[in-house]
Enzyme design. Structure first.
Site, PDB file in Angstrom:
ATOM      1  N   TRP A  46       0.898  -1.312  -0.083  1.00 32.45           N
ATOM      2  CA  TRP A  46       0.006   0.033  -0.115  1.00 32.45           C
ATOM      3  C   TRP A  46       0.815   1.250   0.126  1.00 32.45           C
ATOM      4  O   TRP A  46       0.218   2.085  -0.738  1.00 32.45           O
ATOM      5  CB  TRP A  46      -0.926  -0.086   1.220  1.00 32.45           C
ATOM      6  N   ASP A 105      -2.408   6.396   6.052  1.00 27.36           N
ATOM      7  CA  ASP A 105      -3.439   5.500   5.482  1.00 27.36           C
ATOM      8  C   ASP A 105      -3.618   4.619   6.739  1.00 27.36           C
ATOM      9  O   ASP A 105      -2.916   3.735   7.344  1.00 27.36           O
ATOM     10  CB  ASP A 105      -2.741   4.689   4.423  1.00 27.36           C
ATOM     11  N   LYS A 153     -13.041  -2.443   6.043  1.00 20.76           N
ATOM     12  CA  LYS A 153     -12.238  -3.089   7.150  1.00 20.76           C
ATOM     13  C   LYS A 153     -12.910  -2.788   8.303  1.00 20.76           C
ATOM     14  O   LYS A 153     -13.362  -3.860   8.955  1.00 20.76           O
ATOM     15  CB  LYS A 153     -10.940  -2.838   7.128  1.00 20.76           C
TER      16      LYS A 153
HETATM   17  C1  LIG Z   1      -7.461  -2.038   1.722  1.00 20.82           C
HETATM   18  C2  LIG Z   1      -6.570  -1.108   1.928  1.00 20.82           C
HETATM   19  C3  LIG Z   1      -6.184  -0.072   0.849  1.00 20.82           C
HETATM   20  C4  LIG Z   1      -7.128  -0.134  -0.353  1.00 20.82           C
HETATM   21  O1  LIG Z   1      -8.186   0.501  -0.175  1.00 20.82           O
HETATM   22  P1  LIG Z   1      -9.424   0.506  -1.305  1.00 20.82           P
HETATM   23  O2  LIG Z   1     -10.375   1.119  -0.646  1.00 20.82           O
HETATM   24  O3  LIG Z   1      -9.859  -0.574  -2.044  1.00 20.82           O
HETATM   25  O4  LIG Z   1      -8.770   1.478  -2.213  1.00 20.82           O
HETATM   26  C5  LIG Z   1      -5.216   0.994   1.015  1.00 20.82           C
HETATM   27  N1  LIG Z   1      -4.613   0.761   2.149  1.00 20.82           N
HETATM   28  C6  LIG Z   1      -4.636  -0.102   3.105  1.00 20.82           C
HETATM   29  C7  LIG Z   1      -3.620  -0.025   4.316  1.00 20.82           C
HETATM   30  C8  LIG Z   1      -5.600  -0.913   3.162  1.00 20.82           C
HETATM   31  O5  LIG Z   1      -5.534  -2.217   3.819  1.00 20.82           O
END
Ligand SMILES: *Cc1c(COP(=O)(O)O)cnc(C)c1O
Length: 360
Positions: free
Chosen positions: A101, A170, A194
């Site tokens: 990521w 993030d 999540k």
């Molecule tokens: C799942 C995830 C993403 C991607 O998220 P999307 O909503 O599919 O764009 C980005 N960063 C992390 C840390 C994730 O767990």
């Protein structure tokens, strides 16, 4: 059909009371005479829903007054572009590289300016959080970016870097799982699927003074100011996802809020880590001090045995345990909605599997 324990990395388990409540309100929300998904996003009923969702999130995360909460689309992935497009002034950002990521976030920021990768854990398949040396930080960076919880590799920052520029994170797989001090951040973003609700929604928490300085090339829809000025109603937001997120946040509050959830998450993850540390068949892949509370990768060291485990676990109602293809083995994602009983059932199953397979 019986519900299974779903260990998917995302989208993933939702709290059952939320699904039941949504089910009971599916065709008719309150006295609106229609489903939430049939409502105008400018209707009184929906305006109440989005306001309540924001109030709950503010309350649960103790978000200070000088931060805005935005309900956006495009997932966390769109934030990889929005952050640089909105925060770049000197067109420079520092990043800690801790997995797939952060790699994607770095690639997007590079399209708009300079990226300084201050540390990386790529040398050991991202199985730890690298040490940071402040001497390598850029004093004139527009922001410093970390991925708080690394969903794929199962690591997490247990301490925040001390930086003099806005800290951007993030927090997709960590948000609401443990207490964060929001005031330490300039920008927090998280895809909902999540720990917040259904896919389609991305939550952004941004300090007010960081809004309004976007690059000239920034498209209207990618400008935080557009959404802040219109309270996330510039265009049609993901209304149904916001409604379900509101129900999840209500549920979270009933559980005692984030501190109570953190305790449960510590208990859940300890159950699995303690077993892994003692096991003769399974082992965790992450440096103990950097272990995630949410995503727990583990291996047997034998790919065929890993496959057998995943197959037999699935048959036993423990599903989506296959690890990410870059790590192999297994990964148990145990977000807020995964009850302690689910993790206990997994550990019991692992014990049984170990007894049956340890001599192979
Ligand atoms: C799942 C995830 C993403 C991607 O998220 P999307 O909503 O599919 O764009 C980005 N960063 C992390 C840390 C994730 O767990």
């Amino acid at each position: 059909m019986k519900r299974v324990y779903n260990f998917s990395a995302g989208p993933t388990s939702m709290p059952l009371p939320v699904l039941e409540k949504a089910g009971s309100e599916m065709a008719c929300y309150g006295n609106a005479g229609m489903s939430v998904m049939e409502m105008s996003h400018r209707s009184k009923a929906f305006l109440e829903i989005i306001q309540q969702a924001e109030n709950l999130l503010r309350d649960l995360m103790r978000i200070p007054e000088n931060y805005r909460v935005l309900f956006l689309q495009g997932g966390a992935t769109t934030q990889f572009s929005m952050a640089p497009l909105n925060l770049f002034r000197n067109k420079k950002a520092d990043f800690v590289h801790t997995g797939q990521w952060s790699k994607k976030a770095i690639a997007e920021a590079k399209r708009f300016g300079n990226v300084n990768v201050v540390a990386s854990s790529e040398d050991k398949v991202f199985s730890y959080i690298p040490e940071l040396n402040p001497a390598t930080f850029s004093p004139d960076a527009d922001y410093f970016h970390i991925t708080l919880n690394n969903t794929i590799y199962g690591t997490r920052f247990t301490q925040l870097p001390k930086v003099s520029v806005p800290l951007v994170t993030d927090a997709s797989s960590g948000i609401l799982s443990e207490v964060y001090d929001v005031s330490k951040f300039g920008l927090i973003y998280a895809g909902a699927q999540k720990n917040i609700g259904p896919a389609g929604l991305c939550v952004v928490i941004i300090r007010e003074d960081l809004i309004g300085g976007a690059l000239d090339i920034c498209p209207t829809m990618l400008n935080y100011k557009t959404h802040a000025d219109e309270s996330s109603l510039y265009n049609t937001p993901p209304t149904f996802s916001i409604y379900i997120a509101k129900l999840v946040l209500e549920w979270l509050k009933e559980q005692g809020g984030v501190p109570a959830m953190q305790k449960i998450n510590e208990q859940k993850s300890a159950l699995l880590y303690d077993f892994l540390d003692d096991s003769i068949l399974f082992k965790g892949t992450v440096t103990p001090k950097d272990r995630s509370l949410m995503n727990i990768p583990f291996v047997t060291g034998d790919a065929a045995l890993d496959d057998k485990f995943v197959k037999e676990a699935t048959a036993a109602g423990l599903v989506n345990l296959k690890g990410h293809r870059t790590v192999g083995g297994m990964r148990a994602s145990i977000y807020n909605a995964m009850p302690v009983e689910g993790v206990a059932a997994l550990v019991d199953f692992m014990k049984k599997f170990e007894l049956e397979n340890k001599n192979k």
